[in-house]
Design a protein around this motif. Structure first.
Motif, mmCIF file in Angstrom:
data_model
loop_
_atom_site.group_PDB
_atom_site.id
_atom_site.type_symbol
_atom_site.label_atom_id
_atom_site.label_comp_id
_atom_site.label_asym_id
_atom_site.label_seq_id
_atom_site.Cartn_x
_atom_site.Cartn_y
_atom_site.Cartn_z
ATOM 1 N N GLU A 193 0.767 -1.308 0.198
ATOM 2 C CA GLU A 193 -0.049 -0.010 -0.131
ATOM 3 C C GLU A 193 0.826 1.332 -0.079
ATOM 4 O O GLU A 193 1.906 1.424 0.757
ATOM 5 C CB GLU A 193 -1.093 0.048 1.192
ATOM 6 N N TYR A 194 0.463 2.127 -0.992
ATOM 7 C CA TYR A 194 1.204 3.555 -0.839
ATOM 8 C C TYR A 194 0.323 4.589 -0.094
ATOM 9 O O TYR A 194 -0.913 4.514 -0.507
ATOM 10 C CB TYR A 194 1.513 4.085 -2.302
ATOM 11 N N SER A 195 0.729 5.468 0.675
ATOM 12 C CA SER A 195 -0.179 6.459 0.974
ATOM 13 C C SER A 195 -0.042 7.467 -0.111
ATOM 14 O O SER A 195 0.858 7.484 -0.842
ATOM 15 C CB SER A 195 0.455 7.392 2.095
ATOM 16 N N ASN A 239 -0.007 0.059 -17.397
ATOM 17 C CA ASN A 239 0.778 1.094 -16.461
ATOM 18 C C ASN A 239 -0.088 1.103 -15.526
ATOM 19 O O ASN A 239 -1.229 1.294 -15.412
ATOM 20 C CB ASN A 239 0.812 2.319 -17.485
ATOM 21 N N GLY A 240 0.563 1.178 -14.241
ATOM 22 C CA GLY A 240 -0.125 1.277 -13.194
ATOM 23 C C GLY A 240 -0.443 0.058 -12.258
ATOM 24 O O GLY A 240 -1.255 0.064 -11.243
ATOM 25 N N ALA A 241 -0.347 -1.181 -12.987
ATOM 26 C CA ALA A 241 -0.904 -2.325 -12.388
ATOM 27 C C ALA A 241 0.189 -2.881 -11.168
ATOM 28 O O ALA A 241 -0.468 -3.575 -10.475
ATOM 29 C CB ALA A 241 -0.729 -3.465 -13.711
ATOM 30 N N GLY A 242 1.324 -2.514 -11.135
ATOM 31 C CA GLY A 242 1.785 -2.762 -9.905
ATOM 32 C C GLY A 242 3.550 -3.571 -10.227
ATOM 33 O O GLY A 242 3.969 -4.240 -9.464
ATOM 34 N N LYS A 243 3.696 -3.680 -11.596
ATOM 35 C CA LYS A 243 4.814 -4.400 -11.824
ATOM 36 C C LYS A 243 6.117 -3.908 -11.587
ATOM 37 O O LYS A 243 6.908 -4.615 -10.733
ATOM 38 C CB LYS A 243 4.954 -4.595 -13.503
ATOM 39 N N THR A 244 6.235 -2.441 -11.739
ATOM 40 C CA THR A 244 7.472 -2.124 -11.139
ATOM 41 C C THR A 244 7.731 -2.121 -9.573
ATOM 42 O O THR A 244 8.754 -2.648 -9.256
ATOM 43 C CB THR A 244 7.596 -0.602 -11.596
ATOM 44 N N THR A 245 6.501 -1.965 -8.906
ATOM 45 C CA THR A 245 6.228 -2.025 -7.316
ATOM 46 C C THR A 245 7.060 -3.336 -7.115
ATOM 47 O O THR A 245 7.674 -3.780 -6.009
ATOM 48 C CB THR A 245 5.272 -2.017 -6.905
ATOM 49 N N LEU A 246 6.421 -4.390 -7.751
ATOM 50 C CA LEU A 246 6.801 -5.899 -7.347
ATOM 51 C C LEU A 246 8.321 -6.177 -7.526
ATOM 52 O O LEU A 246 8.953 -6.803 -6.745
ATOM 53 C CB LEU A 246 6.057 -6.882 -8.246
HETATM 54 N N1 LIG Z 1 6.353 6.012 -4.468
HETATM 55 C C1 LIG Z 1 4.958 5.824 -4.871
HETATM 56 N N2 LIG Z 1 3.965 6.418 -4.218
HETATM 57 C C2 LIG Z 1 2.684 6.623 -4.208
HETATM 58 N N3 LIG Z 1 1.993 5.694 -5.125
HETATM 59 C C3 LIG Z 1 2.997 4.916 -5.991
HETATM 60 C C4 LIG Z 1 4.474 5.106 -5.987
HETATM 61 N N4 LIG Z 1 4.995 4.127 -6.455
HETATM 62 C C5 LIG Z 1 4.097 3.513 -7.321
HETATM 63 N N5 LIG Z 1 2.970 3.947 -6.809
HETATM 64 C C6 LIG Z 1 1.500 3.711 -7.410
HETATM 65 O O1 LIG Z 1 1.343 2.362 -7.363
HETATM 66 C C7 LIG Z 1 0.552 1.803 -8.684
HETATM 67 C C8 LIG Z 1 1.483 0.884 -9.130
HETATM 68 O O2 LIG Z 1 2.643 1.326 -9.931
HETATM 69 P P1 LIG Z 1 3.741 0.621 -10.709
HETATM 70 O O3 LIG Z 1 4.320 -0.580 -9.832
HETATM 71 O O4 LIG Z 1 4.789 1.668 -11.125
HETATM 72 O O5 LIG Z 1 2.999 0.106 -11.881
HETATM 73 P P2 LIG Z 1 3.652 -0.558 -13.349
HETATM 74 O O6 LIG Z 1 5.124 -0.654 -13.233
HETATM 75 O O7 LIG Z 1 2.776 -1.606 -13.523
HETATM 76 O O8 LIG Z 1 2.988 0.510 -14.371
HETATM 77 C C9 LIG Z 1 0.288 2.939 -9.356
HETATM 78 O O9 LIG Z 1 -0.938 3.366 -9.225
HETATM 79 C C10 LIG Z 1 1.110 3.964 -8.921
HETATM 80 O O10 LIG Z 1 0.742 5.106 -9.071
#
Ligand SMILES: Nc1ncnc2c1ncn2[C@@H]1O[C@H](COP(=O)(O)OP(=O)(O)O)[C@@H](O)[C@H]1O
Ligand SMILES: [Mg+2]
Lengths: 307, 276
Positions: free
Chosen positions: A12-14, A45-52
């Motif tokens: 979760e991100y704030s 885009n925004g799916a959460g791939k980079t976050t993972l």
């Molecule tokens: N540092 C952050 N603070 C707040 N929200 C974030 C942050 N990084 C990513 N998000 C949110 O988390 C979600 C997933 O982002 P991301 O992992 O970049 O997706 P993807 O790589 O699939 O495009 C998006 O809604 C993005 O806005």
């Protein structure tokens, strides 16, 4: 042996605005990646791939759940000498030349200084950047940056390589060359984890894929299996928020509008369970149609339209 | 091994951003000024001043007073502020998106990254000061014939003053991720904030016989005096050492070490839990 294990990962991100809502970037995601696989993580885009990927690399920390790399904890710094990483939109210090990027990050990855010169030559050739080695990277195009980034990810001879949108900004010939590099890495027994929002990139070289949408793992499996399940398109009266969320979460639906969504199902029982669910929640069903194309191709079309 | 690579990366950045060049120009100006200032006339002036104020002065102590003036508070502020402005960009530039992700994916722990910054910045301040004061010392000594070695200890004291303030630069750099904000906050803390509480504490100490601030105000003054860094007290100690006088109180040294320890721990803790 599985190289990557992910268990109920949640992040979760704030949110940056003043609203109290929290952004759920990953919602209880679990899967494994085996040794020697090319694994594709697909999603808009925004799916959460980079976050993972960032969680796996220890750049970001999960809210809950856990992951392991080579059966070691994610906090283990030493395991990182076995990893390579090409970040999305990377920006190396722009006063470096291509050669210096490889030298600096190679040494940070623990490459023996004696081998470094030879390896720099070798990898600059592999990505076709030898002519540009003495040029400052601020003069590079996006495609050239990706090539140097890829060489940087490979230079320490890692066993597991994470590539976040590696073909972004690369022309079609360059894309083909990158795919060939990845296939040769696979032939050497390396495991590759590829993030992309383009199915075409993934289906050509990946052994297995996972599809992520709004932080939820929609589907995971072998490429052939995934491209062969049936999908059903529902047209209904307007969905309430409650039903909308349940469809997303429990039935892994791909929602196209407030009254139109898609689900994948292996048999008619599954379809009827959803019909029961909708009826119980007083949603009127106008039509249910078996789609000729698979859920995933439809899903990908959807993503590509949004771009 | 990775730590050395990382530190060399910071130094390379300093070269690339023409920081080393600007230091060289700044120092050349200072040295030029010293060459002209350190004449027999200025030492004679200092001698006359000492005779007038203390009665028994000799040429040697006049030279030492001149040397003390060279590293007194105003030059100290100018030099350390100059260093702080330079190092303020190191952390924010490391935290740029696309760079920090890659750095954190390497086999170097976050704690080591902070330590690396501390070592790189402190070595930078030490070497620059050694270079500057070394040349100043040679100029003054060769002109006057008096080779007063304790002047060179000011290199260590200046490095220590820098280290105290730098530990806060690292923390604020991590929190704000912004060079300009980092410079502003740190310069304001250096001057006037820490200076005001230095003066107020002096006044409460020396003015005891004449007047009092009242218990509450005095407590507040003491409180801020103790938690703020103490570059001005350390500069006093540095002066005493050059003059070979005894040090009035070791308290500023002890509290400064505590300050460094706390700032460093906070930085390491903050950096280790942060998402990038
Ligand atoms: N540092 C952050 N603070 C707040 N929200 C974030 C942050 N990084 C990513 N998000 C949110 O988390 C979600 C997933 O982002 P991301 O992992 O970049 O997706 P993807 O790589 O699939 O495009 C998006 O809604 C993005 O806005
Ligand atoms: Mg991404």
């Amino acid at each position: 042996m599985s190289v990557i294990t992910i268990n109920n990962l949640r992040k979760e991100y704030s949110s940056k605005s003043f609203s109290k809502n929290r952004i759920i970037a990953l919602d209880n995601v679990s899967f494994e990646v085996g040794e020697g696989e090319i694994f594709g993580l697909l999603g808009p885009n925004g799916a959460g791939k980079t976050t993972l990927v960032k969680i796996l690399l220890g750049i970001t920390f999960p809210t809950s759940g856990s992951g392991r790399l080579f059966d070691k904890d994610l906090n283990d710094v030493y395991i990182k000498s076995r990893l390579g990483y090409l970040p999305e939109n990377h920006s190396f210090p722009n006063y470096f030349t291509g050669e210096q990027v490889l030298n600096y990050f190679g040494r940070l990855s623990g490459v023996n200084p004696v081998d470094l010169k030879r390896k720099t030559d070798e990898y600059l050739n592999i990505v076709g950047m030898n002519e540009w080695r003495k040029i400052k990277i601020r003069k590079y195009s996006k495609g050239m940056m990706q090539r140097i980034g890829l060489a940087q990810a490979m230079i320490s001879n890692p066993d597991l390589i994470f590539l976040d949108e590696p073909t972004d900004g690369v022309d079609p010939i360059g894309r083909k060359e990158i795919r060939d590099v990845l296939l040769s890495l696979k032939a050497q027994g390396k495991t590759i984890f590829l993030n992309s929002h383009l199915l075409s990139e993934i289906e050509m070289i990946c052994d297995r894929v996972a599809i992520l949408n709004k932080g939820i793992l929609v589907k995971e499996g072998r490429v052939e299996d995934i491209t062969s399940t049936d999908s059903y398109s529902f047209v209904t009266s307007e969905l309430s928020d409650e039903v909308y969320n349940a469809l997303l979460l429990n039935y892994k639906a791909v929602i196209q509008s407030k009254s139109n969504f898609l689900v994948s199902a292996n048999n008619l029982d599954d379809v009827n369970i959803i019909i029961d669910f909708l009826r119980k929640n007083r949603i009127l069903i106008q039509s249910v149609a078996k789609e000729k194309i698979t859920l995933e191709s439809k899903f990908i079309n959807l993503i590509e339209h949004k771009l | 091994m990775e730590l050395i690579t990382f530190i060399s990366g910071i130094i390379r950045e300093a070269f690339a951003k023409k920081i080393i060049l600007s230091i060289f120009i700044f120092f050349s100006l200072i040295l030029l000024f010293i060459v002209f200032a350190a004449t027999n006339d200025s030492v004679a002036g200092m001698l006359a001043f000492l005779e007038a104020s203390e009665g028994n002065a000799d040429y040697r102590s006049a030279v030492i007073y001149f040397e003390t003036a060279v590293v007194s508070k105003i030059p100290m502020f100018m030099l350390i502020a100059f260093y702080l402005i330079i190092v303020s960009s190191f952390i924010p530039s490391m935290l740029q998106k696309g760079h920090i992700d890659l750095l954190l994916s390497k086999p170097i722990s976050r704690t080591k990254i902070i330590i690396g910054h501390l070592i790189a910045g402190t070595s930078f301040a030490f070497l620059s000061t050694l270079f500057l004061f070394g040349i100043i010392w040679i100029i003054i000594s060769s002109k006057t014939g008096i080779w007063h070695v304790p002047f060179l200890y000011s290199v260590i004291w200046f490095t220590f003053i820098f280290l105290v303030l730098y530990s806060f630069v690292i923390l604020i750099g991590l929190i704000t991720k912004n060079t300009v904000l980092n410079i502003l906050i740190n310069l304001i803390l250096f001057f006037p904030l820490s200076w005001i509480f230095y003066l107020l504490t002096m006044v409460t100490r020396k003015g005891e016989q004449f007047f009092s601030f009242g218990a509450v105000t005095e407590f507040i003054i003491k409180f801020f005096y103790y938690i703020f860094p103490k570059p001005w007290d350390l500069a006093d100690i540095c002066e005493s050492i050059i003059k070979q006088e005894s040090i009035a109180s070791y308290q500023p040294i002890i509290t400064s070490f505590l300050f460094i320890g706390i700032m460093l721990s906070l930085s390491i803790w903050y950096f280790n839990k942060k998402d990038y």
